[in-house]
Structures are given as C-alpha cells and as structure tokens.
Design a protein around this motif. Structure first.
Motif, PDB file in Angstrom:
ATOM      1  N   GLN A 317       0.828  -1.205   0.000  1.00  0.00           N
ATOM      2  CA  GLN A 317       0.000   0.000   0.000  1.00  0.00           C
ATOM      3  C   GLN A 317       0.863   1.257   0.000  1.00  0.00           C
ATOM      4  O   GLN A 317       0.535   2.255  -0.643  1.00  0.00           O
ATOM      5  N   ASN A 321       0.659   4.752  -2.342  1.00  0.00           N
ATOM      6  CA  ASN A 321       0.536   6.071  -1.711  1.00  0.00           C
ATOM      7  C   ASN A 321       1.632   7.009  -2.193  1.00  0.00           C
ATOM      8  O   ASN A 321       1.390   8.194  -2.478  1.00  0.00           O
ATOM      9  N   VAL A 357      -6.761   0.405  -1.694  1.00  0.00           N
ATOM     10  CA  VAL A 357      -5.407  -0.020  -2.063  1.00  0.00           C
ATOM     11  C   VAL A 357      -4.838  -0.880  -0.947  1.00  0.00           C
ATOM     12  O   VAL A 357      -4.948  -0.543   0.229  1.00  0.00           O
ATOM     13  N   GLY A 358      -4.236  -1.967  -1.336  1.00  0.00           N
ATOM     14  CA  GLY A 358      -3.766  -2.973  -0.389  1.00  0.00           C
ATOM     15  C   GLY A 358      -4.500  -4.277  -0.589  1.00  0.00           C
ATOM     16  O   GLY A 358      -3.951  -5.356  -0.362  1.00  0.00           O
ATOM     17  N   ASN A 452       4.783  -6.042   3.695  1.00  0.00           N
ATOM     18  CA  ASN A 452       4.036  -4.797   3.475  1.00  0.00           C
ATOM     19  C   ASN A 452       4.315  -3.786   4.581  1.00  0.00           C
ATOM     20  O   ASN A 452       4.449  -2.579   4.327  1.00  0.00           O
TER      21      ASN A 452
END
Length: 544
Positions: A317, A321, A357-358, A452
C-alpha cells in the motif's frame, strides 16, 4: 469467437494504422536488423532503435507464417514453441500459429538448455521458433531436439542447425489459411513459474484467450485512442493478456526492451502512452529516481498517461501512496491472476476503488471467487483460507498431467494455492502463498503482511520474508532487506521500526542483501530459501 477474428477485423478496419512499436534504447548501430524488406528502421538521435508495423502488416505476417507451417505439414492440434525476446515478430508468429488451429507454446527466455528441452518434450512441441539470443542454448541440444521437430530461426545469419524464418515466410502467401476454429479448440500452452522444480504445462482454449480480451477492456476501458506500454516478457500471460486490451480496441501498443526509470518515462513521453503496466521493482525504481532527483517528471510529457496498474505479485500500500503523491491524476488498478486463470484479471481492485489499495480487489468481469478451507468448504468472512476462482478463463488442464490437474481443479473451481481473506466490504486481501506461510511456535506468519509493513520504512527499497529452521519454534521469520541506494541502516533501526507489529510477527533475523525477483517481478523465495536454509527446506519447496 476465436481470438484470431479480432486480428482480421482490425486489419480490415484499421489496416493502415500503426499497431505495434518496438523500441530498444541505446542500441548499437551494428545490431542485426530484421525485416529489411520493410522500411521499419527509424534510428533516432539518442541511438535508440525503433520499428513499427500496421495492423495490415501484422495480419499479413501472421498469415505468411500460418502458410509456412501448413506447407511443412503442421496441422490443427500440433504445437509450436516460441523462444524469442520481445520484438515485432513475436505476436505475428503467435497469431500465425493460432490461425491454423495449432497451439502456441511460449517459453521463458531465461530457460537453460535443459529446461528448453524439458518443456519442448512436455508440451510435445512439433516446432521451435527461436531468436539470436538463444543460438548457444539451442545449439547444445539441437541434435536431440531436431530429430522429431522443425527448428525455425528468426534473425540474420541463420545457424546451420535451423531454417531461416525470414527467407521462408517471404515466399509464402499472405492470405488467411481459412482453418475453421471454435471457442472450445485448444489454443495455447503456457508454463507455470517452475518455482518448485520444472514447470507444468498449462492448457488453454480459444474461449480462455477471448475472455481475457473482454476482461481487460472491461477493467481498463481501452479505446482506439489508447497507447499501451508493454515492458514485461510476452511469453508471460500477464503481458500478453494486458496487450489483449489493445487487440480488442484496435489501439497501438509499444514494446519497450531494456528498462530504467529514464527509458520508461521517455517512452511514455515520446510515444504518448496512456496505459502502463508495471511490476513492483520498476515502480520502486521510478519512485526512487524521483526521490533522489535522478529524474524529474516535469522533463517529460506525461499529461496523457491516465492509468498505471500493477500485477504479478503483492503490491505494498505504501508504494501506491507514494505513487499518487507524484502522479495524483493517475488511475490505478491492482491485477491478480495466475497462468492457470489466463493471467491477470480474475480478481482486480478496480480503478474506482483506490480507497481500498492494499486489497487485490473484487471478482473480475465474469469471474466467481471464494475462500475455502483444506476440505473445500467456504470459510467465514474475515477468516484466512485458500483463494479459489471460477470462470471462462480457467485452464482446461495441466497438459498430460491428470494428477496435478486433479489437485487444483474441483468442479470448475481453480484452487490457487494463495491464502487470502475477505473483509466486511467484500474485498479480497492476499495473505500469502500457501507454501510460503511460516509456522513459528504454532502461529501462522504470513510473509506478505510482514513485507508490506516493513516496506513503509523509508530506507528500505525491497524486502522479502522467509522462514528459517529453528529447533525451538520450528521456524522463525527472517527478513532479507535491500536498502535504497546510498542509504545506511543498522539492524537495530529495522528492529525498532518493527515494534509497530505484534511481537510474534516481528522478524527474528535481519539479513542485508539484494532481493532476487524473476522476470515477472515475483520474489524468488525458493532461491532465498536455498541460499539461507539449504537442504533443510527441500521438503517445503516440494509442497504444492
């Protein structure tokens, strides 16, 4: 309808429009030139090398190769292997094979001689088409593989053990072979990544390929005005199926050979690309180049670039970003898929779901998705289980491997081997590959979750988490950390950052080293386990 009809329709409707461009940056003038009978060579001031063809020429080239195959006794149901780097010849050869009802068998350009022979035998290929980069590898096995198959060479100075594709096709008719095809006809054999030994052969039909075209356009809304930048290798279902969006819309695509932040941005600028599919390492390289001032987006014409999407591996993520910080107007999509599900798109984030998102997203167009336990029963929402998908793009079988087929295909459902969970909004989150889960002291640790988290640390360029043997806990999580260029960092700093995770998830060992990724951007965890675990992890590599 068979996918070949899309090509013929484009040749009729858009015959004089450019459909494919090949760009090879920093090419030397002494490079072997191909297709000299067409005025395709356009050298530029920066020594890059550019070729282009129209839809009419594309279709004509496909027809010529189809006629050549027929003249040599290749028929419907036979298999033709392709061992080429990305180039203008690749896709016309692929479609020439499909037009006679033969099966296209794309091969990984990283294969060793042994793997080339293994895959030719596994797919029962009748023909091998190969390029200059593979002369040495093919020559070492030529005596064995030429006994029962034809070898065509694409390029100048044809070696003695092969036949000259360029000369032979130039003497063939350019009319369609007129072979009747149906959606249920076999179309292509792709190979699995081979991360647990030699790869498996994945059989797809024309229905699968056509559904991939439809899915790609439904997800990314390609029109005739779009220009797709294709960087990953065409032997991989991901690159091919994303290009299918150009095929179904009749739009242009650019094949870029050689990757750097500068060449990607320069190509987007000069070719007016609107859609770019990146792998995680390339996106990270672009961001790092911008962060360090190595490149400045303002130096390029990027206003037409509307969509950046990523697939082939989990996407942190934090990466997206950062990307949106520099490119706030870009649409974004995450694509999930396997070669067994004809590549990306069986699950995708959706350009309208940037707030998620992710996640890998929601079921793709025409696809069904569920999460199951080891018995195939659906788990409760929020629980971790194996991701299963069903749709027109699921493979027919593993070719000549009924046992492996039975392990993953169940009543039309493909059991992916990926662990996932579904949140309260219906979005699916990839947790990890089933075989990559680290079991430490009875707790399941999912490396992707740890990766992540750690990728948010501003000194880390890339990170991979694997399990190391431990007498007390069975396994412990180890993080292989690749730092950004010029960054200095200690193990203590990494451990301090990881305090933001629950104690049991924190890596117990930090290793500063490069993170190896394959041609499609996936972390090569079997290689890491072999490097740091040795023979202790062989059993894990053999798990399916």
């Amino acid at each position: 309808m068979p996918i070949t009809e899309l090509l013929e329709e484009n040749a009729r409707k858009y015959g004089n429009d450019v459909c494919l461009v090949e760009i090879n940056p920093q090419i030397q003038e002494t490079r072997r030139m191909l297709w000299k009978d067409f005025d395709l060579i356009q050298p530029t001031s920066d020594l890059s090398y550019r070729r282009e063809i129209t839809w009419h020429v594309f279709n004509e080239k496909a027809n010529r190769f189809a006629q050549l195959l027929l003249s040599r006794g290749v028929k419907k149901g036979d298999k033709v292997a392709i061992l080429l780097m990305n180039c203008l010849e690749w896709l016309p050869i692929y479609f020439g094979i499909l037009k006679i009802g033969a099966l296209a068998v794309p091969m990984n350009f990283r294969y060793s001689s042994e793997e080339i022979k293994y895959c030719l035998d596994l797919a029962e290929a009748d023909v091998l088409v190969f390029g200059p980069e593979f002369i040495g590898r093919v020559e070492t096995i030529a005596e064995d593989i030429s006994k029962n198959r034809i070898l065509f060479y694409v390029g100048g100075d044809c070696p003695s053990f092969a036949e000259d594709y360029d000369k032979l096709t130039s003497n063939c008719a350019s009319v369609s072979p007129g072979i009747t095809l149906s959606d249920d006809d076999d179309a292509a054999i792709y190979f699995s990544s081979g991360t647990t030994g030699f790869p498996k052969a994945i059989l797809h039909t024309h229905r699968s390929l056509m559904h991939s075209c439809i899915v790609e356009q439904q997800h990314h809304h390609q029109t005739k005005d779009d220009v797709f930048l294709c960087i990953p290798p065409l032997y991989h279902t991901g690159a091919k199926m994303h290009w299918f969006g150009s095929l179904i819309s009749g739009s242009k695509a650019v094949l870029l050979k050689g990757v750097s932040p500068e060449t990607i941005l320069d190509t987007v600028s000069k070719e007016k690309c609107t859609i770019v599919w990146l792998l995680v390492p390339w996106a990270l390289d672009i961001l790092e180049a911008i962060d360090t001032g190595k490149v400045n987006p303002a130096d390029y014409e990027l206003s037409q670039w509307r969509l950046m999407h990523i697939g082939a591996q989990p996407v942190p993520q934090s990466l997206i970003n950062r990307w949106k910080h520099y490119f706030p107007n870009h649409q974004y999509d995450t694509n999930y898929g396997l070669s067994e599900s004809i590549g990306p798109g069986c699950v995708h984030l959706g350009i309208e779901n940037i707030h998620k998102v992710g996640a890998i997203g929601i079921p793709g167009y025409g696809w069904q998705v569920k999460i199951i336990d080891e018995q195939g029963n659906e788990v409760k929402q929020g629980e971790v289980g194996e991701l299963a998908v069903k749709g027109p793009g699921v493979m027919k079988c593993y070719y000549n491997n009924p046992q492996a087929t039975a392990e993953v295909l169940h009543d039309g459902w493909l059991w992916t081997g990926d662990m996932a969970r579904q949140d309260e909004d219906g979005f699916y989150f990839l947790v990890d590959r089933k075989k990559d889960v680290v079991i430490s002291g009875g707790e399941n640790l999912y490396p992707v979750e740890i990766e992540n988290f750690m990728s948010r640390f501003d000194k880390i360029k890339d990170v991979a988490v694997i399990g190391l043997p431990d007498k007390r806990l069975g396994e412990i999580a180890a993080a292989i950390v690749e730092l950004k260029d010029g960054a200095e960092c200690t193990e203590e700093e990494i451990n301090e950052f990881c305090l933001g995770m629950p104690r049991y998830k924190r890596p117990k060992k930090i290793i500063f080293a490069p993170v190896p990724r394959n041609a499609t951007g996936k972390i090569e965890k079997p290689k890491l386990r072999k490097m740091y675990c040795g023979d202790n992890m062989i059993e894990k590599e053999n798990q399916s």
